[in-house]
Scaffold this active site. Sequence first.
Site, PDB file in Angstrom:
ATOM      1  N   CYS A 103      45.023   0.577  85.828  1.00 16.80           N
ATOM      2  CA  CYS A 103      43.920   0.173  84.950  1.00 16.80           C
ATOM      3  C   CYS A 103      43.917  -1.362  84.800  1.00 16.80           C
ATOM      4  O   CYS A 103      44.940  -1.958  84.427  1.00 16.80           O
ATOM      5  CB  CYS A 103      44.133   0.823  83.593  1.00 16.80           C
ATOM      6  N   ASN A 104      42.780  -1.970  85.067  1.00 20.09           N
ATOM      7  CA  ASN A 104      42.676  -3.432  84.927  1.00 20.09           C
ATOM      8  C   ASN A 104      42.886  -3.861  83.479  1.00 20.09           C
ATOM      9  O   ASN A 104      43.548  -4.864  83.203  1.00 20.09           O
ATOM     10  CB  ASN A 104      41.302  -3.910  85.393  1.00 20.09           C
ATOM     11  N   THR A 105      42.307  -3.096  82.539  1.00 24.09           N
ATOM     12  CA  THR A 105      42.414  -3.464  81.125  1.00 24.09           C
ATOM     13  C   THR A 105      43.873  -3.392  80.667  1.00 24.09           C
ATOM     14  O   THR A 105      44.373  -4.315  80.008  1.00 24.09           O
ATOM     15  CB  THR A 105      41.528  -2.546  80.267  1.00 24.09           C
ATOM     16  N   ASP A 140      46.326   5.303  84.483  1.00 22.03           N
ATOM     17  CA  ASP A 140      45.035   4.672  84.193  1.00 22.03           C
ATOM     18  C   ASP A 140      44.523   5.259  82.886  1.00 22.03           C
ATOM     19  O   ASP A 140      45.025   6.281  82.405  1.00 22.03           O
ATOM     20  CB  ASP A 140      44.048   4.943  85.332  1.00 22.03           C
ATOM     21  N   SER A 141      43.488   4.639  82.331  1.00 21.39           N
ATOM     22  CA  SER A 141      42.871   5.169  81.120  1.00 21.39           C
ATOM     23  C   SER A 141      42.174   6.506  81.411  1.00 21.39           C
ATOM     24  O   SER A 141      41.909   7.272  80.501  1.00 21.39           O
ATOM     25  CB  SER A 141      41.848   4.168  80.606  1.00 21.39           C
ATOM     26  N   TYR A 152      39.523   2.322  77.698  1.00 22.87           N
ATOM     27  CA  TYR A 152      40.406   1.281  77.183  1.00 22.87           C
ATOM     28  C   TYR A 152      39.640  -0.050  77.072  1.00 22.87           C
ATOM     29  O   TYR A 152      40.030  -0.924  76.332  1.00 22.87           O
ATOM     30  CB  TYR A 152      41.584   1.056  78.137  1.00 22.87           C
ATOM     31  N   GLY A 153      38.577  -0.167  77.878  1.00 21.71           N
ATOM     32  CA  GLY A 153      37.862  -1.436  78.043  1.00 21.71           C
ATOM     33  C   GLY A 153      37.407  -2.112  76.767  1.00 21.71           C
ATOM     34  O   GLY A 153      37.276  -3.332  76.702  1.00 21.71           O
ATOM     35  N   CYS A 157      37.813  -3.857  87.940  1.00 22.62           N
ATOM     36  CA  CYS A 157      37.825  -2.617  87.161  1.00 22.62           C
ATOM     37  C   CYS A 157      37.960  -1.449  88.143  1.00 22.62           C
ATOM     38  O   CYS A 157      37.378  -1.494  89.236  1.00 22.62           O
ATOM     39  CB  CYS A 157      36.533  -2.498  86.350  1.00 22.62           C
ATOM     40  N   THR A 158      38.728  -0.456  87.720  1.00 26.52           N
ATOM     41  CA  THR A 158      38.992   0.705  88.590  1.00 26.52           C
ATOM     42  C   THR A 158      37.731   1.363  89.145  1.00 26.52           C
ATOM     43  O   THR A 158      37.735   1.885  90.245  1.00 26.52           O
ATOM     44  CB  THR A 158      39.753   1.769  87.786  1.00 26.52           C
ATOM     45  N   HIS A 159      36.665   1.364  88.356  1.00 30.93           N
ATOM     46  CA  HIS A 159      35.470   2.137  88.736  1.00 30.93           C
ATOM     47  C   HIS A 159      34.544   1.408  89.715  1.00 30.93           C
ATOM     48  O   HIS A 159      33.734   2.023  90.381  1.00 30.93           O
ATOM     49  CB  HIS A 159      34.652   2.469  87.485  1.00 30.93           C
ATOM     50  N   GLU A 201      30.955   7.233  86.026  1.00 32.81           N
ATOM     51  CA  GLU A 201      31.416   8.542  85.542  1.00 32.81           C
ATOM     52  C   GLU A 201      30.283   9.568  85.635  1.00 32.81           C
ATOM     53  O   GLU A 201      30.500  10.748  85.840  1.00 32.81           O
ATOM     54  CB  GLU A 201      31.901   8.432  84.092  1.00 32.81           C
TER      55      GLU A 201
HETATM   56  N1  DGL Z   1      40.334   1.735  83.878  1.00 35.46           N
HETATM   57  C1  DGL Z   1      39.545   0.754  83.179  1.00 35.46           C
HETATM   58  C2  DGL Z   1      39.738  -0.608  83.862  1.00 35.46           C
HETATM   59  O1  DGL Z   1      40.061  -0.705  85.038  1.00 35.46           O
HETATM   60  C3  DGL Z   1      38.072   1.124  83.145  1.00 35.46           C
HETATM   61  C4  DGL Z   1      37.759   2.289  82.236  1.00 35.46           C
HETATM   62  C5  DGL Z   1      38.111   2.008  80.789  1.00 35.46           C
HETATM   63  O2  DGL Z   1      37.462   1.180  80.133  1.00 35.46           O
HETATM   64  O3  DGL Z   1      39.062   2.623  80.314  1.00 35.46           O
HETATM   65  O4  DGL Z   1      39.569  -1.609  83.228  1.00 35.46           O
END
Ligand code: DGL
Length: 268
Positions: A73-75, A10-11, A42-43, A184-186, A152
């Site tokens: 990571c979704n992105t 993940d990012s 990464y977003g 998104c992961t969060h 976060e």
């Molecule tokens: N992990 C990213 C996602 O799921 C969220 C955090 C980021 O922007 O890196 O898109």
Amino acid sequence: MKDMPIGIFDSGLGGLTVMSQIMKLMPCEDIIYFGDTARVPYGSKSQESIIKYSMQIASFLLEKKVKIIVVACNTASALALPSLRKKLSVPVIGVIEPGAKYAVNATRNGRIGIIGTEGTINSSSYVKEIKRIDIKKKAFTQACPLFVPLVEEGWLSHPITYLIIEEYLKALTKKNIDTLILGCTHYPLIKKAIQKKVGKKTELVDSASATAGEVLKILKKDGLKSERQRKARYQFFVSDSPKKFQHVGQRFLGKLPMWVKKINLEEK
Ligand code: DGL
């Protein structure tokens, strides 16, 4: 092959939501997790950068002899999955396909909402995947870039979080959606607050658990599922200070003891 670890990246630490679902579903599988904490988020970054970072991380995980790579990571799933699949010899699973598939099956009125980072939403990956499965489904999207920093910061039920959710979801809730993908992961960490805004009748789809199910399916299909009966081993690698990762990571994984090591990917 069967006893080799699962690689997840993940990012940053958000991907621990995916790891935690995999741990629950497959308690005997060893896992190596990489969080790119030096280059998060990464977003808001370009596709070129996300592909470069993802390839570097995947090479690191392959050096560690993983049998499968999960892009938590979704992105990165939205922007780098085809490049990873083209270049890598192990199966690569992203979070978009499992999340979209789950939502298509879950919706009763055919109207699905999707929230995520700017990168994920602008890529239209979820919409394309939903339409690929069922062209008749309607999809509505909203980027929510402030959700990641709120999580976060640990502001999971802070009044400011409720205000921001209200603002971002205002338009989506007018679209008569009955299913909302947390792309998104969060976002699973603020699921309760989001549910309050959209109401109990809207089902929230957490890509993390849908992805864990997909990983199990692929491991079984490819004959890669571990048959060992011992407790799994977990290793964590990050590109920035392990301390913050360890601290905030507890929010995602509970009280699991975390062995975290810093790696410099640029030097590799
Ligand atoms: N992990 C990213 C996602 O799921 C969220 C955090 C980021 O922007 O890196 O898109």
